[in-house]
Design a protein around this motif. Structure first.
Motif, PDB file in Angstrom:
ATOM      1  N   ARG A 152       0.834  -1.200   0.000  1.00 27.19           N
ATOM      2  CA  ARG A 152       0.000   0.000   0.000  1.00 27.19           C
ATOM      3  C   ARG A 152       0.883   1.271   0.000  1.00 27.19           C
ATOM      4  NH1 ARG A 152      -4.500  -2.183   4.332  1.00 27.19           N
ATOM      5  NH2 ARG A 152      -5.850  -3.225   2.773  1.00 27.19           N
ATOM      6  N   LYS A 153       1.973   1.231   0.739  1.00 27.67           N
ATOM      7  CA  LYS A 153       2.896   2.379   0.739  1.00 27.67           C
ATOM      8  C   LYS A 153       3.532   2.570  -0.643  1.00 27.67           C
ATOM      9  CE  LYS A 153       4.135   2.093   5.640  1.00 27.67           C
ATOM     10  NZ  LYS A 153       5.243   1.854   6.612  1.00 27.67           N
ATOM     11  N   THR A 154       3.914   1.420  -1.244  1.00 27.99           N
ATOM     12  CA  THR A 154       4.512   1.497  -2.582  1.00 27.99           C
ATOM     13  C   THR A 154       3.522   2.052  -3.596  1.00 27.99           C
ATOM     14  OG1 THR A 154       5.953  -0.367  -2.058  1.00 27.99           O
ATOM     15  CG2 THR A 154       5.650   0.165  -4.394  1.00 27.99           C
ATOM     16  N   THR A 155       2.306   1.577  -3.505  1.00 27.43           N
ATOM     17  CA  THR A 155       1.265   2.050  -4.432  1.00 27.43           C
ATOM     18  C   THR A 155       1.027   3.545  -4.266  1.00 27.43           C
ATOM     19  OG1 THR A 155       0.187  -0.131  -4.376  1.00 27.43           O
ATOM     20  CG2 THR A 155      -1.123   1.736  -5.166  1.00 27.43           C
ATOM     21  N   ALA A 156       1.006   4.004  -3.017  1.00 29.65           N
ATOM     22  CA  ALA A 156       0.774   5.431  -2.758  1.00 29.65           C
ATOM     23  C   ALA A 156       1.934   6.265  -3.321  1.00 29.65           C
ATOM     24  CB  ALA A 156       0.610   5.655  -1.258  1.00 29.65           C
ATOM     25  N   TYR A 157       3.176   5.768  -3.201  1.00 25.28           N
ATOM     26  CA  TYR A 157       4.342   6.501  -3.711  1.00 25.28           C
ATOM     27  C   TYR A 157       4.261   6.625  -5.233  1.00 25.28           C
ATOM     28  CZ  TYR A 157       9.086   7.305  -5.337  1.00 25.28           C
ATOM     29  OH  TYR A 157      10.186   7.805  -6.004  1.00 25.28           O
ATOM     30  N   TRP A 158       4.022   5.544  -5.927  1.00 23.74           N
ATOM     31  CA  TRP A 158       3.996   5.594  -7.390  1.00 23.74           C
ATOM     32  C   TRP A 158       2.747   6.331  -7.909  1.00 23.74           C
ATOM     33  CZ3 TRP A 158       8.114   5.186  -9.947  1.00 23.74           C
ATOM     34  CH2 TRP A 158       9.141   4.340  -9.564  1.00 23.74           C
ATOM     35  N   GLN A 159       1.715   6.346  -7.121  1.00 19.75           N
ATOM     36  CA  GLN A 159       0.537   7.146  -7.528  1.00 19.75           C
ATOM     37  C   GLN A 159       0.886   8.628  -7.518  1.00 19.75           C
ATOM     38  OE1 GLN A 159      -2.826   6.851  -4.878  1.00 19.75           O
ATOM     39  NE2 GLN A 159      -4.270   7.607  -6.431  1.00 19.75           N
ATOM     40  N   ALA A 160       1.595   9.061  -6.461  1.00 16.21           N
ATOM     41  CA  ALA A 160       2.006  10.474  -6.388  1.00 16.21           C
ATOM     42  C   ALA A 160       3.001  10.813  -7.512  1.00 16.21           C
ATOM     43  CB  ALA A 160       2.630  10.761  -5.021  1.00 16.21           C
ATOM     44  N   GLU A 161       3.921   9.896  -7.815  1.00 22.13           N
ATOM     45  CA  GLU A 161       4.902  10.115  -8.869  1.00 22.13           C
ATOM     46  C   GLU A 161       4.224  10.188 -10.234  1.00 22.13           C
ATOM     47  OE1 GLU A 161       8.343  10.612  -8.865  1.00 22.13           O
ATOM     48  OE2 GLU A 161       7.918  11.011  -6.745  1.00 22.13           O
ATOM     49  N   ALA A 162       3.237   9.337 -10.459  1.00 23.31           N
ATOM     50  CA  ALA A 162       2.547   9.339 -11.751  1.00 23.31           C
ATOM     51  C   ALA A 162       1.782  10.639 -11.958  1.00 23.31           C
ATOM     52  CB  ALA A 162       1.601   8.133 -11.822  1.00 23.31           C
ATOM     53  N   GLN A 163       1.171  11.135 -10.872  1.00 19.09           N
ATOM     54  CA  GLN A 163       0.437  12.402 -10.985  1.00 19.09           C
ATOM     55  C   GLN A 163       1.399  13.563 -11.286  1.00 19.09           C
ATOM     56  OE1 GLN A 163      -1.650  12.630  -7.279  1.00 19.09           O
ATOM     57  NE2 GLN A 163      -3.288  11.173  -7.930  1.00 19.09           N
ATOM     58  N   ARG A 164       2.575  13.547 -10.613  1.00 19.95           N
ATOM     59  CA  ARG A 164       3.554  14.623 -10.823  1.00 19.95           C
ATOM     60  C   ARG A 164       4.100  14.591 -12.261  1.00 19.95           C
ATOM     61  NH1 ARG A 164       8.979  15.360 -10.653  1.00 19.95           N
ATOM     62  NH2 ARG A 164       9.298  13.140 -10.288  1.00 19.95           N
ATOM     63  N   ASP A 165       4.497  13.381 -12.727  1.00 18.46           N
ATOM     64  CA  ASP A 165       5.057  13.283 -14.079  1.00 18.46           C
ATOM     65  C   ASP A 165       4.018  13.624 -15.139  1.00 18.46           C
ATOM     66  OD1 ASP A 165       7.408  12.565 -12.923  1.00 18.46           O
ATOM     67  OD2 ASP A 165       7.383  10.467 -13.586  1.00 18.46           O
ATOM     68  N   SER A 166       2.755  13.340 -14.868  1.00 24.01           N
ATOM     69  CA  SER A 166       1.697  13.667 -15.842  1.00 24.01           C
ATOM     70  C   SER A 166       1.590  15.178 -16.010  1.00 24.01           C
ATOM     71  CB  SER A 166       0.371  13.082 -15.386  1.00 24.01           C
ATOM     72  OG  SER A 166      -0.660  13.449 -16.266  1.00 24.01           O
ATOM     73  N   LYS A 167       1.723  15.906 -14.903  1.00 25.59           N
ATOM     74  CA  LYS A 167       1.656  17.381 -14.971  1.00 25.59           C
ATOM     75  C   LYS A 167       2.883  17.941 -15.706  1.00 25.59           C
ATOM     76  CE  LYS A 167      -1.107  17.903 -10.766  1.00 25.59           C
ATOM     77  NZ  LYS A 167      -1.101  18.455  -9.384  1.00 25.59           N
ATOM     78  N   LEU A 168       4.080  17.400 -15.398  1.00 24.68           N
ATOM     79  CA  LEU A 168       5.311  17.881 -16.024  1.00 24.68           C
ATOM     80  C   LEU A 168       5.290  17.591 -17.524  1.00 24.68           C
ATOM     81  CD1 LEU A 168       7.984  16.843 -13.358  1.00 24.68           C
ATOM     82  CD2 LEU A 168       7.131  19.155 -13.856  1.00 24.68           C
ATOM     83  N   ALA A 169       4.775  16.424 -17.898  1.00 26.15           N
ATOM     84  CA  ALA A 169       4.717  16.086 -19.329  1.00 26.15           C
ATOM     85  C   ALA A 169       3.753  16.997 -20.064  1.00 26.15           C
ATOM     86  CB  ALA A 169       4.308  14.627 -19.499  1.00 26.15           C
ATOM     87  N   ALA A 170       2.694  17.392 -19.353  1.00 24.20           N
ATOM     88  CA  ALA A 170       1.717  18.293 -19.983  1.00 24.20           C
ATOM     89  C   ALA A 170       2.347  19.661 -20.236  1.00 24.20           C
ATOM     90  CB  ALA A 170       0.488  18.411 -19.090  1.00 24.20           C
ATOM     91  N   LYS A 171       3.318  20.079 -19.397  1.00 29.04           N
ATOM     92  CA  LYS A 171       3.988  21.386 -19.568  1.00 29.04           C
ATOM     93  C   LYS A 171       5.183  21.257 -20.504  1.00 29.04           C
ATOM     94  CE  LYS A 171       2.620  23.071 -15.014  1.00 29.04           C
ATOM     95  NZ  LYS A 171       3.130  23.542 -13.697  1.00 29.04           N
ATOM     96  N   GLY A 172       5.528  19.990 -20.867  1.00 28.35           N
ATOM     97  CA  GLY A 172       6.691  19.782 -21.739  1.00 28.35           C
ATOM     98  C   GLY A 172       8.000  19.746 -21.000  1.00 28.35           C
ATOM     99  N   ALA A 173       7.919  19.647 -19.645  1.00 31.29           N
ATOM    100  CA  ALA A 173       9.156  19.641 -18.842  1.00 31.29           C
ATOM    101  C   ALA A 173       9.862  18.293 -18.954  1.00 31.29           C
ATOM    102  CB  ALA A 173       8.835  19.950 -17.385  1.00 31.29           C
ATOM    103  N   ILE A 174       9.131  17.228 -19.170  1.00 34.11           N
ATOM    104  CA  ILE A 174       9.720  15.889 -19.310  1.00 34.11           C
ATOM    105  C   ILE A 174       9.068  15.224 -20.501  1.00 34.11           C
ATOM    106  CG2 ILE A 174      10.261  15.636 -16.845  1.00 34.11           C
ATOM    107  CD1 ILE A 174       7.784  13.846 -16.627  1.00 34.11           C
TER     108      ILE A 174
END
Length: 409
Positions: A152-174
């Protein structure tokens, strides 16, 4: 010379004839005298018989009784027996060998007290195995729950990472590929978490099933200890230790002697007359006791009879032995103020009833209606109280007829 001889012969013959006539005459005189004397004796005898008193006899002599007016209680008698208020044939609910019988015939026992012990080793082993399986399942559940927390901790960590990378990709940062890779790692972690949750649910269900199994086994284990269903006395023992007990096979007989009852069978033809609450009586050792029907069973037995019971007062427990046979009389109906005659005075002719009544020395046949019978008495309609009725004699009814002159005894 010849002439003389002939003359003498003729005289001898004449003399013989005279004597013959004399003898015949004397015989005739004697016969006449005897006949005359006999005639005189017969006449004198007739005169004596004529003067003698003539005895007068009735053509028949009969026994009679007077019809009386009174009450008649019609009852039927049944063979009854004394029983305890409750009787139970103690038997096993499972098939097992008997290890111990804790009470003998005549022992008093309390409700719930142990009577018979059966071999329960297999059942105890099954319970022990089920408990061991529960322990193993609980250990597996504990390990899986620890793993689930980590997942559950692992899932919560990767959920937060996926949300962050989705925002950065939308801005073209990654790059978009990096955001998709992070999302894939989140989905893998989520799949492992859900798999661990399902595993925990399976283990919990397994534990629950094992607990239900143990309860069932413990319930069945209780069947291996046979207890008394009520306070009573062990009246019979049919088995010994080592015998095989099977369901339906009696092991002991237990009787509740706190109260007793009278039991008897009622023929099918009497069922319409018998009701709960009817009064009756029975005798034992010269004493008469009263009873009331307390229960009538609803079903005929194999003899096409119905069992009835009458609960007896507790005061009779010590006076009446269990199993004693008595005659129980049940009162069907009481007829008030009816003409009563002995049953021996009743004539049954093709379902028609008659009685002979003596009126002024003459028999009169009267048709009667039978209202009820009880022992040797019959209540009838068709004659008056005080009528002199003929009772059955040794000669029978065939020698009596309407209008016959009779003499009463």
């Amino acid at each position: 010379m010849k002439y003389r001889k002939n003359n003498e012969r003729m005289m001898d013959m004449s003399s013989k004839r005279k004597w013959a006539f004399v003898k015949l005459g004397a015989f005739i005189v004697v016969v006449v005298l005897l006949v005359a004397g006999g005639r005189i004796l017969v006449l004198r005898k007739k005169q004596r018989l004529t003067k003698a008193p003539v005895a007068k006899f009735a053509e028949k002599s009969v026994d009679t009784v007077r019809a009386v007016r009174g009450d008649l209680t019609e009852h039927h008698d049944y063979l009854a027996w004394i029983e305890p208020i409750r009787t139970s044939q103690i038997s096993a609910r499972v098939t097992a060998h008997i290890t111990q019988i804790l009470h003998e015939e005549g022992d008093q026992v309390k409700k719930g007290e142990r009577l018979v012990l059966l071999d329960d080793r297999d059942m105890r082993d099954a319970i022990a195995i089920a408990k061991a399986q529960i322990g193993q399942a609980q250990a597996e559940l504990e390990v899986n729950e620890t793993l689930l927390k980590s997942l559950r901790k692992t899932t919560a960590y990767w959920q937060a990472e996926a949300q962050r990378d989705s925002k950065l990709a939308a801005k073209g940062a990654i790059p978009e590929a990096q955001a998709q890779a992070t999302l894939e790692k989140y989905n893998v972690a989520l799949g492992k978490e859900r798999s661990a949750e399902q595993r925990s649910q399976v283990i919990r269900q397994q534990i629950l099933t094992l607990k239900v199994r143990i309860k069932e086994l413990e319930t069945r284990l209780s069947y291996y200890t046979i207890t008394a269903p009520f306070n009573g006395t062990v009246s019979a023992r049919m088995v010994d230790p080592g015998d095989l007990a099977v369901p339906g096979k009696p092991l002991l007989t237990l009787e509740d002697t706190s109260a007793i009852k009278l039991a008897f069978d009622i023929p099918q033809v009497d069922l319409s007359f018998i009701k709960v609450g009817m009064a009756g009586s029975f005798s034992y050792e010269g004493k008469t006791y009263q009873a009331k029907i307390s229960r009538i069973y609803p079903k005929l037995n194999q003899a096409h009879m119905v069992r009835a019971e009458a609960l007896l007062p507790a005061t009779l427990n010590s006076r009446l032995p269990l199993g004693a046979y008595v005659t129980c009389s049940v009162n069907f109906v009481t007829l008030k103020n009816k003409v009563l005659i002995p049953i021996r005075a009743l004539i049954d002719m093709h379902d028609q009833y008659y009685v002979f009544v003596v009126e002024h020395g003459t028999l009169k046949r009267h048709g009667v209606q039978v209202l009820g019978t009880a022992c040797d008495k019959v209540a009838v309609r068709g004659i008056d109280s005080g009528a002199e009725v003929v009772v059955h004699s040794f000669l029978g009814w065939a020698n009596l007829s309407d209008g016959l002159k009779v003499e009463t005894r």
